[in-house]
Design a protein around this motif. Structure first.
Motif, PDB file in Angstrom:
ATOM      1  N   THR A  88       0.834  -1.209   0.000  1.00  0.00           N
ATOM      2  CA  THR A  88       0.000   0.000   0.000  1.00  0.00           C
ATOM      3  C   THR A  88       0.865   1.253   0.000  1.00  0.00           C
ATOM      4  O   THR A  88       0.559   2.237  -0.681  1.00  0.00           O
ATOM      5  N   TRP A  89       1.939   1.229   0.795  1.00  0.00           N
ATOM      6  CA  TRP A  89       2.875   2.349   0.832  1.00  0.00           C
ATOM      7  C   TRP A  89       4.091   2.025  -0.020  1.00  0.00           C
ATOM      8  O   TRP A  89       4.621   0.912   0.022  1.00  0.00           O
ATOM      9  N   ASP A  90       4.551   2.991  -0.803  1.00  0.00           N
ATOM     10  CA  ASP A  90       5.752   2.867  -1.620  1.00  0.00           C
ATOM     11  C   ASP A  90       6.969   2.942  -0.703  1.00  0.00           C
ATOM     12  O   ASP A  90       7.149   3.914   0.029  1.00  0.00           O
ATOM     13  N   ARG A  91       7.829   1.935  -0.735  1.00  0.00           N
ATOM     14  CA  ARG A  91       8.987   1.916   0.168  1.00  0.00           C
ATOM     15  C   ARG A  91       9.906   3.111  -0.056  1.00  0.00           C
ATOM     16  O   ARG A  91      10.599   3.552   0.871  1.00  0.00           O
ATOM     17  N   GLY A  92       9.924   3.636  -1.269  1.00  0.00           N
ATOM     18  CA  GLY A  92      10.762   4.794  -1.548  1.00  0.00           C
ATOM     19  C   GLY A  92      10.292   6.060  -0.876  1.00  0.00           C
ATOM     20  O   GLY A  92      11.055   7.018  -0.726  1.00  0.00           O
ATOM     21  N   ARG A  93       9.037   6.091  -0.450  1.00  0.00           N
ATOM     22  CA  ARG A  93       8.478   7.280   0.205  1.00  0.00           C
ATOM     23  C   ARG A  93       8.443   7.140   1.725  1.00  0.00           C
ATOM     24  O   ARG A  93       8.104   8.089   2.420  1.00  0.00           O
ATOM     25  N   LEU A  94       8.734   5.956   2.224  1.00  0.00           N
ATOM     26  CA  LEU A  94       8.744   5.751   3.672  1.00  0.00           C
ATOM     27  C   LEU A  94      10.024   6.342   4.263  1.00  0.00           C
ATOM     28  O   LEU A  94      11.058   6.367   3.610  1.00  0.00           O
ATOM     29  N   ARG A  95       9.937   6.816   5.504  1.00  0.00           N
ATOM     30  CA  ARG A  95      11.057   7.500   6.134  1.00  0.00           C
ATOM     31  C   ARG A  95      11.345   6.927   7.528  1.00  0.00           C
ATOM     32  O   ARG A  95      10.425   6.565   8.261  1.00  0.00           O
ATOM     33  N   VAL A  96      12.613   6.884   7.869  1.00  0.00           N
ATOM     34  CA  VAL A  96      13.029   6.549   9.224  1.00  0.00           C
ATOM     35  C   VAL A  96      13.322   7.861   9.940  1.00  0.00           C
ATOM     36  O   VAL A  96      14.230   8.600   9.555  1.00  0.00           O
ATOM     37  N   HIS A  97      12.524   8.165  10.936  1.00  0.00           N
ATOM     38  CA  HIS A  97      12.683   9.407  11.684  1.00  0.00           C
ATOM     39  C   HIS A  97      12.001   9.241  13.036  1.00  0.00           C
ATOM     40  O   HIS A  97      11.332   8.231  13.290  1.00  0.00           O
ATOM     41  N   ALA A  98      12.170  10.222  13.893  1.00  0.00           N
ATOM     42  CA  ALA A  98      11.482  10.183  15.174  1.00  0.00           C
ATOM     43  C   ALA A  98       9.978  10.113  14.933  1.00  0.00           C
ATOM     44  O   ALA A  98       9.432  10.792  14.057  1.00  0.00           O
ATOM     45  N   LEU A  99       9.294   9.281  15.722  1.00  0.00           N
ATOM     46  CA  LEU A  99       7.865   9.081  15.554  1.00  0.00           C
ATOM     47  C   LEU A  99       7.088  10.202  16.246  1.00  0.00           C
ATOM     48  O   LEU A  99       7.608  10.915  17.091  1.00  0.00           O
ATOM     49  N   ARG A 100       5.820  10.341  15.825  1.00  0.00           N
ATOM     50  CA  ARG A 100       4.899  11.336  16.396  1.00  0.00           C
ATOM     51  C   ARG A 100       5.366  12.770  16.153  1.00  0.00           C
ATOM     52  O   ARG A 100       5.086  13.675  16.937  1.00  0.00           O
ATOM     53  N   THR A 101       6.062  12.993  15.034  1.00  0.00           N
ATOM     54  CA  THR A 101       6.433  14.348  14.654  1.00  0.00           C
ATOM     55  C   THR A 101       5.648  14.739  13.414  1.00  0.00           C
ATOM     56  O   THR A 101       4.996  13.909  12.770  1.00  0.00           O
ATOM     57  N   GLU A 102       5.725  16.016  13.052  1.00  0.00           N
ATOM     58  CA  GLU A 102       4.903  16.528  11.955  1.00  0.00           C
ATOM     59  C   GLU A 102       5.308  15.980  10.598  1.00  0.00           C
ATOM     60  O   GLU A 102       4.547  16.062   9.638  1.00  0.00           O
ATOM     61  N   VAL A 103       6.488  15.380  10.499  1.00  0.00           N
ATOM     62  CA  VAL A 103       6.945  14.892   9.200  1.00  0.00           C
ATOM     63  C   VAL A 103       6.458  13.470   8.908  1.00  0.00           C
ATOM     64  O   VAL A 103       6.634  12.974   7.799  1.00  0.00           O
ATOM     65  N   GLY A 104       5.865  12.801   9.899  1.00  0.00           N
ATOM     66  CA  GLY A 104       5.489  11.406   9.714  1.00  0.00           C
ATOM     67  C   GLY A 104       4.078  11.206   9.215  1.00  0.00           C
ATOM     68  O   GLY A 104       3.249  12.124   9.209  1.00  0.00           O
ATOM     69  N   ASP A 105       3.802  10.002   8.778  1.00  0.00           N
ATOM     70  CA  ASP A 105       2.464   9.570   8.371  1.00  0.00           C
ATOM     71  C   ASP A 105       1.821   8.908   9.593  1.00  0.00           C
ATOM     72  O   ASP A 105       2.183   7.802   9.980  1.00  0.00           O
ATOM     73  N   GLU A 106       0.852   9.591  10.187  1.00  0.00           N
ATOM     74  CA  GLU A 106       0.285   9.107  11.444  1.00  0.00           C
ATOM     75  C   GLU A 106      -0.370   7.748  11.293  1.00  0.00           C
ATOM     76  O   GLU A 106      -0.234   6.880  12.167  1.00  0.00           O
ATOM     77  N   ALA A 107      -1.096   7.542  10.193  1.00  0.00           N
ATOM     78  CA  ALA A 107      -1.780   6.258  10.006  1.00  0.00           C
ATOM     79  C   ALA A 107      -0.773   5.121   9.922  1.00  0.00           C
ATOM     80  O   ALA A 107      -0.979   4.039  10.495  1.00  0.00           O
ATOM     81  N   TRP A 108       0.319   5.355   9.227  1.00  0.00           N
ATOM     82  CA  TRP A 108       1.377   4.341   9.099  1.00  0.00           C
ATOM     83  C   TRP A 108       2.020   4.063  10.446  1.00  0.00           C
ATOM     84  O   TRP A 108       2.209   2.906  10.833  1.00  0.00           O
ATOM     85  N   GLU A 109       2.341   5.121  11.179  1.00  0.00           N
ATOM     86  CA  GLU A 109       2.971   4.943  12.486  1.00  0.00           C
ATOM     87  C   GLU A 109       2.053   4.196  13.456  1.00  0.00           C
ATOM     88  O   GLU A 109       2.493   3.313  14.195  1.00  0.00           O
ATOM     89  N   ARG A 110       0.780   4.551  13.481  1.00  0.00           N
ATOM     90  CA  ARG A 110      -0.158   3.879  14.389  1.00  0.00           C
ATOM     91  C   ARG A 110      -0.288   2.393  14.041  1.00  0.00           C
ATOM     92  O   ARG A 110      -0.472   1.554  14.916  1.00  0.00           O
ATOM     93  N   ARG A 111      -0.194   2.085  12.769  1.00  0.00           N
ATOM     94  CA  ARG A 111      -0.335   0.693  12.344  1.00  0.00           C
ATOM     95  C   ARG A 111       0.853  -0.156  12.794  1.00  0.00           C
ATOM     96  O   ARG A 111       0.667  -1.296  13.245  1.00  0.00           O
ATOM     97  N   TYR A 112       2.061   0.402  12.686  1.00  0.00           N
ATOM     98  CA  TYR A 112       3.254  -0.417  12.916  1.00  0.00           C
ATOM     99  C   TYR A 112       3.916  -0.201  14.271  1.00  0.00           C
ATOM    100  O   TYR A 112       4.687  -1.061  14.719  1.00  0.00           O
ATOM    101  N   TRP A 113       3.664   0.922  14.924  1.00  0.00           N
ATOM    102  CA  TRP A 113       4.231   1.162  16.256  1.00  0.00           C
ATOM    103  C   TRP A 113       3.109   1.540  17.224  1.00  0.00           C
ATOM    104  O   TRP A 113       3.116   2.634  17.806  1.00  0.00           O
TER     105      TRP A 113
END
Length: 248
Positions: A213-238
């Protein structure tokens, strides 16, 4: 090349069978592209850029343990220069798998200079009661890294990641007096193919794709719960990081 006994993709119980199946498909593609002679030329140019930048004065490589910074860390090791790898890590919102990527990399690159600095948030994280979407942000990396090793930084920034970075690439090029971006013009495909070719550890976030569903090239490793993240993705996996935080 530094060969690793670890699988390229760091394993995680967060990965679903659909995620693993999609990653296996993409890995066949990476394997095919890993034989492209262009990767060797890109590597040589990048190492030469790092050498030129380091020759001009004290510097360091900023590392997040995402895909691009792992490559930069490896290129710094190949350069043979005395350049420290520096990770600025979040105190309560770091992606927990970053430690596994770090450990896998350092096992196979034991001679690199490495250091970590923890940064703390002065602003609320997304989901905190005090958080507002229009609140001023905090440049945590600048707060943590400015002043270190002469403040001259080697990074894994790539033009392909955003319009702003493409504009910066046109204006500033690969290196300025203060920064060096040795993989600036690498594509997503070249990044994943190089990681595969060099058997470098890959953060499992790039396989947390919702089965594609998500393109791996657009996914990012960064601190979670910040404005740069995808909240739906973060909630699903963390979900544990978001535990107790009300859904929007």
């Amino acid at each position: 090349s530094f060969l690793s006994e670890d699988a390229v993709l760091i394993d995680s119980p967060r990965l679903t069978p659909a995620d693993r199946a999609r990653w296996a498909e993409l890995e066949h593609y990476d394997d095919a592209l890993s034989g492209d002679p262009m990767l060797g030329r890109l590597e040589a140019r990048a190492v030469a850029e790092i050498d030129r930048f380091a020759a001009a004065g004290e510097c360091f490589a900023g590392i997040s343990w995402g895909k691009d910074s792992v490559i930069v860390a490896h290129l710094v090791a190949l350069s043979g220069g005395d350049i420290p790898l520096v990770w600025a890590r979040a105190d309560r919102a770091e992606s927990p798998e970053c430690d596994q990527v770090r450990d896998a990399f350092l096992r196979t690159h034991p001679d690199v200079r490495y250091e970590e600095h923890v940064y703390r948030w002065r602003v609320p994280l997304r989901g905190d009661l005090e958080w507002r979407g229009d609140q001023p942000g905090q440049d945590a990396l600048a707060d943590t890294l400015d002043g270190l090793h002469g403040s001259r930084r080697i990074t894994g920034i790539r033009a392909a990641e955003s319009g702003g970075r493409r504009m910066s690439a046109r204006v500033h090029g690969i290196a300025t007096a203060a920064s060096c971006r040795p993989i600036l013009h690498w594509t997503d495909q070249q990044v994943f193919a190089y990681l595969h070719r060099e058997d470098l550890p890959v953060h499992p976030a790039y396989a947390m794709s919702g089965g594609g569903t998500w393109d791996r090239g657009r996914l990012r490793v960064h601190a979670l719960r910040t404005e740069v993240g995808d909240e739906a993705w973060e909630r699903r996996y963390w979900p544990e990081v978001w535990a107790g935080v009300a859904a929007p």
